[in-house]
Design a protein around this motif. Sequence first.
Motif, PDB file in Angstrom:
ATOM      1  N   UNK A  95      17.815  15.516   4.412  1.00 50.89           N
ATOM      2  CA  UNK A  95      17.397  14.307   5.105  1.00 50.89           C
ATOM      3  C   UNK A  95      17.695  13.087   4.243  1.00 50.89           C
ATOM      4  N   UNK A  96      18.194  12.053   4.875  1.00 49.78           N
ATOM      5  CA  UNK A  96      18.494  10.835   4.123  1.00 49.78           C
ATOM      6  C   UNK A  96      17.381   9.816   4.329  1.00 49.78           C
ATOM      7  N   UNK A  97      17.248   8.946   3.349  1.00 49.81           N
ATOM      8  CA  UNK A  97      16.200   7.930   3.380  1.00 49.81           C
ATOM      9  C   UNK A  97      16.607   6.781   2.475  1.00 49.81           C
ATOM     10  N   UNK A  98      15.936   5.650   2.640  1.00 50.00           N
ATOM     11  CA  UNK A  98      16.117   4.519   1.742  1.00 50.00           C
ATOM     12  C   UNK A  98      15.102   4.618   0.619  1.00 50.00           C
ATOM     13  N   UNK A  99      15.574   4.443  -0.596  1.00 53.64           N
ATOM     14  CA  UNK A  99      14.711   4.490  -1.766  1.00 53.64           C
ATOM     15  C   UNK A  99      14.179   3.099  -2.089  1.00 53.64           C
ATOM     16  N   UNK A 100      12.939   3.045  -2.498  1.00 47.59           N
ATOM     17  CA  UNK A 100      12.374   1.760  -2.901  1.00 47.59           C
ATOM     18  C   UNK A 100      12.824   1.364  -4.311  1.00 47.59           C
ATOM     19  N   UNK A 101      13.749   2.125  -4.871  1.00 46.73           N
ATOM     20  CA  UNK A 101      14.336   1.797  -6.170  1.00 46.73           C
ATOM     21  C   UNK A 101      15.730   1.184  -6.021  1.00 46.73           C
ATOM     22  N   UNK A 134       8.217  -4.011  -2.227  1.00 50.13           N
ATOM     23  CA  UNK A 134       8.796  -2.709  -1.892  1.00 50.13           C
ATOM     24  C   UNK A 134       8.809  -1.792  -3.105  1.00 50.13           C
ATOM     25  N   UNK A 135       9.252  -2.300  -4.219  1.00 48.67           N
ATOM     26  CA  UNK A 135       9.425  -1.458  -5.397  1.00 48.67           C
ATOM     27  C   UNK A 135       8.101  -1.024  -6.023  1.00 48.67           C
ATOM     28  N   UNK A 136       6.985  -1.575  -5.595  1.00 53.65           N
ATOM     29  CA  UNK A 136       5.675  -1.235  -6.169  1.00 53.65           C
ATOM     30  C   UNK A 136       4.901  -0.205  -5.349  1.00 53.65           C
ATOM     31  N   UNK A 137       5.407   0.213  -4.204  1.00 51.25           N
ATOM     32  CA  UNK A 137       4.663   1.097  -3.311  1.00 51.25           C
ATOM     33  C   UNK A 137       5.371   2.440  -3.132  1.00 51.25           C
ATOM     34  N   UNK A 138       4.588   3.480  -2.840  1.00 48.63           N
ATOM     35  CA  UNK A 138       5.164   4.793  -2.525  1.00 48.63           C
ATOM     36  C   UNK A 138       5.950   4.742  -1.224  1.00 48.63           C
ATOM     37  N   UNK A 153       7.469  10.327  -4.832  1.00 45.99           N
ATOM     38  CA  UNK A 153       6.454  10.457  -3.796  1.00 45.99           C
ATOM     39  C   UNK A 153       6.971  11.319  -2.643  1.00 45.99           C
ATOM     40  N   UNK A 154       8.189  11.064  -2.204  1.00 44.58           N
ATOM     41  CA  UNK A 154       8.756  11.826  -1.095  1.00 44.58           C
ATOM     42  C   UNK A 154       8.951  13.289  -1.489  1.00 44.58           C
ATOM     43  N   UNK A 210       8.247  18.056  -0.317  1.00 45.60           N
ATOM     44  CA  UNK A 210       8.896  19.138  -1.040  1.00 45.60           C
ATOM     45  C   UNK A 210      10.369  18.799  -1.204  1.00 45.60           C
ATOM     46  N   UNK A 211      11.049  19.535  -2.042  1.00 43.64           N
ATOM     47  CA  UNK A 211      12.475  19.317  -2.211  1.00 43.64           C
ATOM     48  C   UNK A 211      12.808  18.436  -3.384  1.00 43.64           C
ATOM     49  N   UNK A 212      14.071  18.103  -3.477  1.00 42.23           N
ATOM     50  CA  UNK A 212      14.599  17.323  -4.589  1.00 42.23           C
ATOM     51  C   UNK A 212      15.487  16.214  -4.047  1.00 42.23           C
ATOM     52  N   UNK A 213      15.319  15.024  -4.608  1.00 36.55           N
ATOM     53  CA  UNK A 213      16.089  13.857  -4.195  1.00 36.55           C
ATOM     54  C   UNK A 213      17.417  13.810  -4.948  1.00 36.55           C
TER      55      UNK A 213
END
Length: 177
Positions: free
Chosen positions: A99-105, A127-131, A149-150, A155-158
Amino acid sequence: VLDFGCSRANFIRYKPHGNYTGIDIREDIIHKNKFDYPHYKFDHYDGYNYMYNNQGAEQLQLKNHYDVCVAFSVFTHHTIEETRETVNILKEHCDNLYISYYSNKDKFAYEKVCWFRNLEANMWDNISKHDVFYLKTDRWLWSFYDDEFLENTLGGKSHATGFPENDLRGMQRCLVI
């Protein structure tokens, strides 16, 4: 292969596969995909989504088991509660999830989303301060998740993708479950 949130059959256009099922909440897209790609299976799922199907009410039900599920840019438009619920159902029916997602980093991705949707790009420090952080307007919902957090929540690995950074696919991270 289950392509959850298949949109315009993007996965098979990128990587044709013999045993493929695409699911999407937009019925018009499913009808077009069935016409354009008649040798693949496409199913409409009338689930709720703030951006794409805010009248949807159906609970996700899968009848088959899949080796792999890909969900590209689906959970970029979900709350964490919706994401958790859907991923748990997918886990029951799929051996592997990508699954793809946007990272807050990733400030670059945040700025590109804001540019693409003509939004003010002045929320980065929040954005960068929150889970989990949501950019929400009356029409759009963009979700940014903290990688750890994700991983801990679902579960899983980013992982980073192998696509160029300036490509939409390269602006997202991939959680492998």
